[in-house]
Motif scaffolding. Structure first.
Motif, PDB file in Angstrom:
ATOM      1  N   GLY A   1      17.672  -9.757 -38.441  1.00 31.00           N
ATOM      2  CA  GLY A   1      18.697  -9.276 -39.354  1.00 31.00           C
ATOM      3  C   GLY A   1      18.143  -8.712 -40.640  1.00 31.00           C
TER       4      GLY A   1
ATOM      5  N   GLY B   1      22.864  -5.149 -43.860  1.00 31.77           N
ATOM      6  CA  GLY B   1      23.763  -4.191 -43.252  1.00 31.77           C
ATOM      7  C   GLY B   1      23.449  -3.815 -41.812  1.00 31.77           C
ATOM      8  N   GLU B   2      22.290  -4.182 -41.321  1.00 34.84           N
ATOM      9  CA  GLU B   2      21.936  -3.876 -39.936  1.00 34.84           C
ATOM     10  C   GLU B   2      20.870  -4.820 -39.445  1.00 34.84           C
ATOM     11  OE1 GLU B   2      18.500  -0.448 -40.491  1.00 34.84           O
ATOM     12  OE2 GLU B   2      20.471   0.127 -39.766  1.00 34.84           O
TER      13      GLU B   2
ATOM     14  N   PRO C   1      24.581  -2.446 -36.209  1.00 32.32           N
ATOM     15  CA  PRO C   1      25.254  -2.832 -37.451  1.00 32.32           C
ATOM     16  C   PRO C   1      25.333  -4.356 -37.563  1.00 32.32           C
ATOM     17  CG  PRO C   1      26.484  -1.103 -36.343  1.00 32.32           C
ATOM     18  CD  PRO C   1      25.403  -1.561 -35.395  1.00 32.32           C
ATOM     19  N   GLU C   2      25.190  -4.850 -38.781  1.00 29.99           N
ATOM     20  CA  GLU C   2      25.143  -6.295 -39.028  1.00 29.99           C
ATOM     21  C   GLU C   2      26.303  -7.042 -38.379  1.00 29.99           C
ATOM     22  OE1 GLU C   2      24.674  -9.217 -42.900  1.00 29.99           O
ATOM     23  OE2 GLU C   2      25.524  -7.227 -43.172  1.00 29.99           O
ATOM     24  N   GLN C   3      27.511  -6.510 -38.471  1.00 32.48           N
ATOM     25  CA  GLN C   3      28.681  -7.197 -37.943  1.00 32.48           C
ATOM     26  C   GLN C   3      28.707  -7.239 -36.408  1.00 32.48           C
ATOM     27  OE1 GLN C   3      28.733  -4.461 -39.810  1.00 32.48           O
ATOM     28  NE2 GLN C   3      30.078  -2.909 -38.929  1.00 32.48           N
ATOM     29  N   GLU C   4      27.820  -6.485 -35.746  1.00 31.94           N
ATOM     30  CA  GLU C   4      27.763  -6.475 -34.283  1.00 31.94           C
ATOM     31  C   GLU C   4      26.553  -7.210 -33.705  1.00 31.94           C
ATOM     32  OE1 GLU C   4      28.033  -2.420 -32.908  1.00 31.94           O
ATOM     33  OE2 GLU C   4      29.651  -1.982 -34.317  1.00 31.94           O
TER      34      GLU C   4
ATOM     35  N   SER D   1      27.464 -10.307 -31.311  1.00 31.65           N
ATOM     36  CA  SER D   1      28.147  -9.859 -30.090  1.00 31.65           C
ATOM     37  C   SER D   1      27.201  -9.040 -29.215  1.00 31.65           C
ATOM     38  CB  SER D   1      29.412  -9.064 -30.423  1.00 31.65           C
ATOM     39  OG  SER D   1      29.118  -7.905 -31.166  1.00 31.65           O
ATOM     40  N   THR D   2      26.297  -8.290 -29.818  1.00 28.04           N
ATOM     41  CA  THR D   2      25.307  -7.529 -29.059  1.00 28.04           C
ATOM     42  C   THR D   2      24.356  -8.474 -28.344  1.00 28.04           C
ATOM     43  OG1 THR D   2      25.429  -5.647 -30.564  1.00 28.04           O
ATOM     44  CG2 THR D   2      23.430  -5.841 -29.230  1.00 28.04           C
TER      45      THR D   2
END
Length: 56
Positions: free
Chosen positions: A20, A23-24, A38-41, A44-45
């Motif tokens: 991490g 932001g990414e 992207p950080e928010q994914e 889930s990725t």
């Protein structure tokens, strides 16, 4: 596996990992960076990759 600076080196021996940053992050497979996410994914990725591990 750590931050985007140290993560790729720390993941060198791992089958799969994420690193991490701000932001990414990076998706790492078998010690190679395969893509930026992207950080928010990130989680889930990683979950998707683990769920589909045997398909690769």
């Amino acid at each position: 596996m750590g931050c985007v600076v140290n993560g790729p080196g720390e993941a060198k021996e791992a089958d799969i990992g994420i690193a991490g940053g701000i932001g990414e992050g990076l998706l790492i497979k078998k010690g190679e960076v395969v893509r930026r996410v992207p950080e928010q994914e990130l989680l889930s990725t990683l979950k998707y990759e683990l769920d589909h591990w045997n398909e690769n």
